[in-house]
Write a protein that holds these residues in place. Sequence first.
Motif, PDB file in Angstrom:
ATOM      1  N   ALA A 281      68.481  39.955  30.903  1.00 13.84           N
ATOM      2  CA  ALA A 281      68.984  38.574  30.768  1.00 13.84           C
ATOM      3  C   ALA A 281      68.369  37.736  29.750  1.00 13.84           C
ATOM      4  O   ALA A 281      68.988  37.093  29.037  1.00 13.84           O
ATOM      5  CB  ALA A 281      68.635  37.916  32.126  1.00 13.84           C
ATOM      6  N   ILE A 282      67.013  38.066  29.399  1.00 18.35           N
ATOM      7  CA  ILE A 282      66.386  37.500  28.160  1.00 18.35           C
ATOM      8  C   ILE A 282      66.655  37.896  27.056  1.00 18.35           C
ATOM      9  O   ILE A 282      67.196  37.243  26.301  1.00 18.35           O
ATOM     10  CB  ILE A 282      64.767  37.567  28.414  1.00 18.35           C
ATOM     11  CG1 ILE A 282      64.413  36.993  29.872  1.00 18.35           C
ATOM     12  CG2 ILE A 282      64.058  37.165  27.306  1.00 18.35           C
ATOM     13  CD1 ILE A 282      62.680  37.534  29.989  1.00 18.35           C
ATOM     14  N   ALA A 283      67.002  39.245  26.781  1.00 22.38           N
ATOM     15  CA  ALA A 283      67.377  39.592  25.652  1.00 22.38           C
ATOM     16  C   ALA A 283      68.971  39.062  25.219  1.00 22.38           C
ATOM     17  O   ALA A 283      69.178  38.588  24.194  1.00 22.38           O
ATOM     18  CB  ALA A 283      67.699  41.146  25.744  1.00 22.38           C
ATOM     19  N   HIS A 284      69.747  39.158  26.330  1.00 22.30           N
ATOM     20  CA  HIS A 284      71.005  38.462  26.131  1.00 22.30           C
ATOM     21  C   HIS A 284      71.016  37.024  25.715  1.00 22.30           C
ATOM     22  O   HIS A 284      71.947  36.644  24.804  1.00 22.30           O
ATOM     23  CB  HIS A 284      71.965  38.455  27.296  1.00 22.30           C
ATOM     24  CG  HIS A 284      73.464  38.144  27.201  1.00 22.30           C
ATOM     25  ND1 HIS A 284      74.253  38.522  26.782  1.00 22.30           N
ATOM     26  CD2 HIS A 284      73.948  36.661  27.780  1.00 22.30           C
ATOM     27  CE1 HIS A 284      75.432  37.668  26.631  1.00 22.30           C
ATOM     28  NE2 HIS A 284      75.036  36.789  27.317  1.00 22.30           N
ATOM     29  N   GLU A 285      70.093  36.266  26.464  1.00 21.49           N
ATOM     30  CA  GLU A 285      70.135  34.897  25.957  1.00 21.49           C
ATOM     31  C   GLU A 285      69.624  34.638  24.729  1.00 21.49           C
ATOM     32  O   GLU A 285      70.135  33.870  23.959  1.00 21.49           O
ATOM     33  CB  GLU A 285      68.999  34.033  27.126  1.00 21.49           C
ATOM     34  CG  GLU A 285      68.936  32.606  26.712  1.00 21.49           C
ATOM     35  CD  GLU A 285      67.884  32.040  27.535  1.00 21.49           C
ATOM     36  OE1 GLU A 285      67.819  30.787  27.496  1.00 21.49           O
ATOM     37  OE2 GLU A 285      67.201  32.742  28.341  1.00 21.49           O
ATOM     38  N   LEU A 286      68.524  35.295  24.066  1.00 22.13           N
ATOM     39  CA  LEU A 286      67.824  35.143  22.738  1.00 22.13           C
ATOM     40  C   LEU A 286      68.812  35.767  21.970  1.00 22.13           C
ATOM     41  O   LEU A 286      68.898  35.344  20.726  1.00 22.13           O
ATOM     42  CB  LEU A 286      66.755  35.787  22.767  1.00 22.13           C
ATOM     43  CG  LEU A 286      65.611  35.323  23.945  1.00 22.13           C
ATOM     44  CD1 LEU A 286      64.055  35.836  23.393  1.00 22.13           C
ATOM     45  CD2 LEU A 286      65.563  33.912  23.903  1.00 22.13           C
ATOM     46  N   GLY A 287      69.796  36.929  22.338  1.00 14.58           N
ATOM     47  CA  GLY A 287      70.648  37.171  21.364  1.00 14.58           C
ATOM     48  C   GLY A 287      71.765  36.205  21.031  1.00 14.58           C
ATOM     49  O   GLY A 287      72.177  36.268  19.841  1.00 14.58           O
ATOM     50  N   THR A 288      72.129  35.460  21.982  1.00 15.82           N
ATOM     51  CA  THR A 288      73.143  34.284  21.560  1.00 15.82           C
ATOM     52  C   THR A 288      72.632  33.358  20.768  1.00 15.82           C
ATOM     53  O   THR A 288      73.496  32.512  20.165  1.00 15.82           O
ATOM     54  CB  THR A 288      73.499  33.521  23.166  1.00 15.82           C
ATOM     55  OG1 THR A 288      72.625  33.083  23.625  1.00 15.82           O
ATOM     56  CG2 THR A 288      74.208  34.676  24.114  1.00 15.82           C
ATOM     57  N   MET A 289      71.224  33.138  20.561  1.00 13.62           N
ATOM     58  CA  MET A 289      70.710  32.293  19.648  1.00 13.62           C
ATOM     59  C   MET A 289      70.680  32.776  18.230  1.00 13.62           C
ATOM     60  O   MET A 289      70.404  32.320  17.137  1.00 13.62           O
ATOM     61  CB  MET A 289      69.106  31.923  20.171  1.00 13.62           C
ATOM     62  CG  MET A 289      69.128  31.291  21.385  1.00 13.62           C
ATOM     63  SD  MET A 289      67.318  30.899  22.056  1.00 13.62           S
ATOM     64  CE  MET A 289      66.885  29.952  20.789  1.00 13.62           C
ATOM     65  N   GLY A 290      71.289  34.137  18.036  1.00  9.80           N
ATOM     66  CA  GLY A 290      71.304  34.691  16.736  1.00  9.80           C
ATOM     67  C   GLY A 290      70.091  35.297  16.238  1.00  9.80           C
ATOM     68  O   GLY A 290      69.766  35.541  15.131  1.00  9.80           O
TER      69      GLY A 290
END
Length: 436
Positions: A281-290
């Motif tokens: 979940a963390i990886a997905h969230e930070l990935g959406t930040m570019g």
Amino acid sequence: MTNRSSSAGLVAYRAMTRALAPLVPLLLGRREARGKEDPSRRGERFGHASLPRPSGLLVWIHAASVGESLSVLPLAERLIAAVPDLHILVTTGTVTSAKLMAERLPRGAVHQFVPLDHPDYCARFLDHWRPDLGVWVESEFWPNLIVEADRRGLPLALVNARITERSFRSWQRAPRFIAGLLARFRLLMAQDAASAARLRALGGGHVSEPGNLKHDAAPLPHDASALAALRADIGARPLWLASNTHEGEERTAADAHRALAARYPDLLTVIVPRHPARGAAIAHELGTMGLAVARRSANEPVSSSTAIYLGDTLGEMGLFYSLADIVFIGGTLDDTGGHNPFEAAHLGCAIVAGPGDFNFAESYADFETEGAMRRIAGAGELADAIGLLLGSEADRRRMAAAAQTIARAGSGATARTADALAALLPDAGTRRAGHA
């Protein structure tokens, strides 16, 4: 067996736990689905032991989760070394702590999951293990387990007791309930003066203050080859670590990374969440930040394009503290109350923390006073604090040295606690801990 009177609240609690028993399998099933229970050891939660009781003296230590269980390892080792034929049973309530105990418990110690707080489950657990002494760590009170132990005449000790201001106010609303529980402990040992005062105010008698067991813990171990491999992958890139982060703090660390990247374009930010299961979940969230994220649990390497390295694995905190020399301690930007600063201090880190520190208020104050910790008022100040340390090797070295001095001083709490516990064991007069 003893037969102490119970408050109306305790009587009601025991009746309620019996009434709710039919819902327990559903509760456990839901927790198993979320990775919070070990289905292969479900029976232990009902008091069914998965191991035989060892012969001889047995000390049962209950430690709620990871931090508490790690803090009692030196205590368990000292007791086993000092008392002939002694065995230790450690109970915890989380999957993470169970895995760590499987790796780190000393010879002569075993782990079980603590039974859920139902009178029958607790009775089954106690009748199998028949401990000679029950030791409770910090502040997790399970009323049925305490009552059933006391009924069997089992001497109980509360060690490294921690009563926060919040929990103190909560217990004040049930004064007879908490006073009745505390009266069942023969020994009350607080980790700091504030907790000792609150215990006394709640009805605890003869409260001592031997110090904090977490001050005495050895440096966290790490795999030297894993550390060398990470250093080779990272090279000369500047880096900092956000450790023990909780939901929301990973995004704060990522925001700080983006703010600092203008000045340090090859910056690497390492984030180690308190709960590794949140890694995806963390990886997905930070990935959406570019941001380019590499997850350690997925064996994803640190490449030149990696912005965030996510340490979502279990039992590698020592590795990451050894890797970084600048650390932000999570759980300090929300209402968690902070995490253990001594782990980072032992391994030479300059420490940054937010305002939330009620779990370690006295320790954080000592670190700050000695120049070993930089405090920030909120999330908006994190980037500036990290940036100042990235820009000054002298400040990093000075803070790290001050932190190590505090950590290496120790508190002597382990020795004092072991001596007091050994005095409660049968024939303790001839077997004082520390004088084997």
